[in-house]
Design an enzyme around this catalytic site. Sequence first.
Site, PDB file in Angstrom:
ATOM      1  N   GLU A  89       1.015  -1.327   0.472  1.00 25.02           N
ATOM      2  CA  GLU A  89      -0.535   0.224  -0.286  1.00 25.02           C
ATOM      3  C   GLU A  89       0.900   1.433   0.012  1.00 25.02           C
ATOM      4  O   GLU A  89       1.934   1.121   0.042  1.00 25.02           O
ATOM      5  CB  GLU A  89      -1.066  -0.607   1.150  1.00 25.02           C
ATOM      6  CG  GLU A  89      -0.232  -0.562   2.590  1.00 25.02           C
ATOM      7  CD  GLU A  89      -1.539  -0.273   3.698  1.00 25.02           C
ATOM      8  OE1 GLU A  89      -1.693   0.424   4.533  1.00 25.02           O
ATOM      9  OE2 GLU A  89      -1.889  -2.010   3.895  1.00 25.02           O
ATOM     10  N   ASN A 292      -3.309   5.536  15.629  1.00 22.64           N
ATOM     11  CA  ASN A 292      -4.047   5.219  14.759  1.00 22.64           C
ATOM     12  C   ASN A 292      -4.650   3.299  15.071  1.00 22.64           C
ATOM     13  O   ASN A 292      -3.917   2.539  15.209  1.00 22.64           O
ATOM     14  CB  ASN A 292      -3.557   4.567  12.801  1.00 22.64           C
ATOM     15  CG  ASN A 292      -4.438   6.194  12.626  1.00 22.64           C
ATOM     16  OD1 ASN A 292      -5.432   6.484  12.843  1.00 22.64           O
ATOM     17  ND2 ASN A 292      -3.485   6.491  10.836  1.00 22.64           N
ATOM     18  N   CYS A 335       0.335   2.197   8.652  1.00 17.30           N
ATOM     19  CA  CYS A 335       0.961   0.948   8.077  1.00 17.30           C
ATOM     20  C   CYS A 335       0.139  -0.102   7.903  1.00 17.30           C
ATOM     21  O   CYS A 335       0.266  -0.584   9.045  1.00 17.30           O
ATOM     22  CB  CYS A 335       2.403   0.885   8.909  1.00 17.30           C
ATOM     23  SG  CYS A 335       3.491   2.754   9.124  1.00 17.30           S
TER      24      CYS A 335
HETATM   25  N1  SAH Z   1       9.599   0.380  10.277  1.00 18.92           N
HETATM   26  C1  SAH Z   1       9.794   1.541   9.531  1.00 18.92           C
HETATM   27  C2  SAH Z   1       8.656   2.603   8.714  1.00 18.92           C
HETATM   28  C3  SAH Z   1       7.636   2.350   9.161  1.00 18.92           C
HETATM   29  S1  SAH Z   1       6.452   2.520   9.763  1.00 18.92           S
HETATM   30  C4  SAH Z   1       9.610   2.532  10.803  1.00 18.92           C
HETATM   31  O1  SAH Z   1       9.765   1.367  11.378  1.00 18.92           O
HETATM   32  O2  SAH Z   1       9.595   3.217  11.055  1.00 18.92           O
HETATM   33  C5  SAH Z   1       5.823   4.754   9.210  1.00 18.92           C
HETATM   34  C6  SAH Z   1       5.537   5.288  11.200  1.00 18.92           C
HETATM   35  O3  SAH Z   1       4.481   4.771  11.375  1.00 18.92           O
HETATM   36  C7  SAH Z   1       6.902   4.369  12.236  1.00 18.92           C
HETATM   37  O4  SAH Z   1       7.034   5.555  13.173  1.00 18.92           O
HETATM   38  C8  SAH Z   1       5.489   3.704  12.781  1.00 18.92           C
HETATM   39  O5  SAH Z   1       5.251   2.739  14.103  1.00 18.92           O
HETATM   40  C9  SAH Z   1       4.185   4.548  12.819  1.00 18.92           C
HETATM   41  N2  SAH Z   1       3.100   3.340  12.647  1.00 18.92           N
HETATM   42  C10 SAH Z   1       2.828   2.970  12.561  1.00 18.92           C
HETATM   43  N3  SAH Z   1       1.591   2.010  12.842  1.00 18.92           N
HETATM   44  C11 SAH Z   1       0.767   2.939  13.383  1.00 18.92           C
HETATM   45  C12 SAH Z   1      -0.228   3.061  13.688  1.00 18.92           C
HETATM   46  N4  SAH Z   1      -1.299   1.726  14.218  1.00 18.92           N
HETATM   47  N5  SAH Z   1      -0.442   4.539  14.524  1.00 18.92           N
HETATM   48  C13 SAH Z   1       0.390   5.335  14.493  1.00 18.92           C
HETATM   49  N6  SAH Z   1       1.745   5.514  13.895  1.00 18.92           N
HETATM   50  C14 SAH Z   1       1.581   4.198  13.571  1.00 18.92           C
END
Ligand code: SAH
Length: 360
Positions: A89, A292, A335
Amino acid sequence: MKEILQDLSFAQLQELMLSMGEQKFRAVQLYRGLLRGARISELSDISKSLKERLLDRFEDEPVKVREVFTSSDGTEKYLFELSDGNLIEGVLMSYKYGKTQCVSTQVGCRMNCAFCASGLNGLIRNLTSGEILSQILVINARHGGTIEKRAVTNVVLMGSGEPLDNYENTVQFLKNVTAEGGICISARNISLSTCGIVPKMYDLAEEGIPLNLTVSLHAADDAARARIMPVAKAYSIAEILKACENYFDKTGRRYIFEYSLIEGENTGKEQADKLISLLKGRPCHVNLIRLNAVKEKKLRGISEKEAYRFLGMLEKGGLSATLRRQIGADIGGACGQLRAGYLAQTQGQEKEKEANPQGQ
Ligand code: SAH
């Protein structure tokens, strides 16, 4: 799966043309066509026989838009299908200065952070550099962008996957997307987000690509971090901070910490104080994000008011921090949420109710 033509740099395309008995200049037509987001079969300025030979060896459309969801705030969420049927996505956010695209680097993820939907089914496979690049080429074209005037102006590697766990392909992508004569997005307009794979952060500092390094911190001490991020057991916050300092020394770029606000985990005064003493005086910025909530996970976010209170504490303590606008929450903006919802749906479960398919 066949090979991915978009993996190749311009120089490699030239070599390919020579190896296929073609003139070197054919690479220019091919390259420009691919940058326009065209499929091989759509290229009009190369011969039918060359096209056929290319199609024998390379995927015609490595990244296909399967569905688009548009949020009430204008954010678009894309579900892409890869040549082998895997789904990834992407998100496109519109700002005053342009459009920022969030790209995925892996199908799934093996980091298994407690709040994130990307790792729900583990890592399926790495994306190739061309599959990462194609996400941008396809969306740029859909929005009427050209090579000269891009519709996609900024890129964040914050989709599903851990970019530094797919290091070689991610770096190849970064080189190709910033290459002069290519789609040429400036490294300064690119942010790479990592959960903190320390040795690879040092490697990245040596690549000579001055992008914005973002680290998902999400807690101010190792024990709290390990509760929500398994990778914290491998690398301490102190090691991460050292790697960030090194990145700053090598590139002159200030670094950014992502901090998702999770109810009962990391939003108290004690965590704010610890964060202040960790980060005060460093050339960094803290991005707060309200979680989220992912329906497969137990963790919950906090209210906007509480989030502003946490932000206030950090600012009072002298940190540079912002609370990120929560974008696309109604379309599974975080994500892995869209893919997870889609996989659940195809397994006979209820589709995410809020989603608003715009169709294709
Ligand atoms: N693996 C990498 C990049 C992908 S996640 C990383 O860990 O940085 C991108 C960002 O979105 C990260 O800071 C992650 O922790 C955050 N993220 C993932 N799921 C989320 C959610 N449900 N709510 C808020 N932020 C989230």
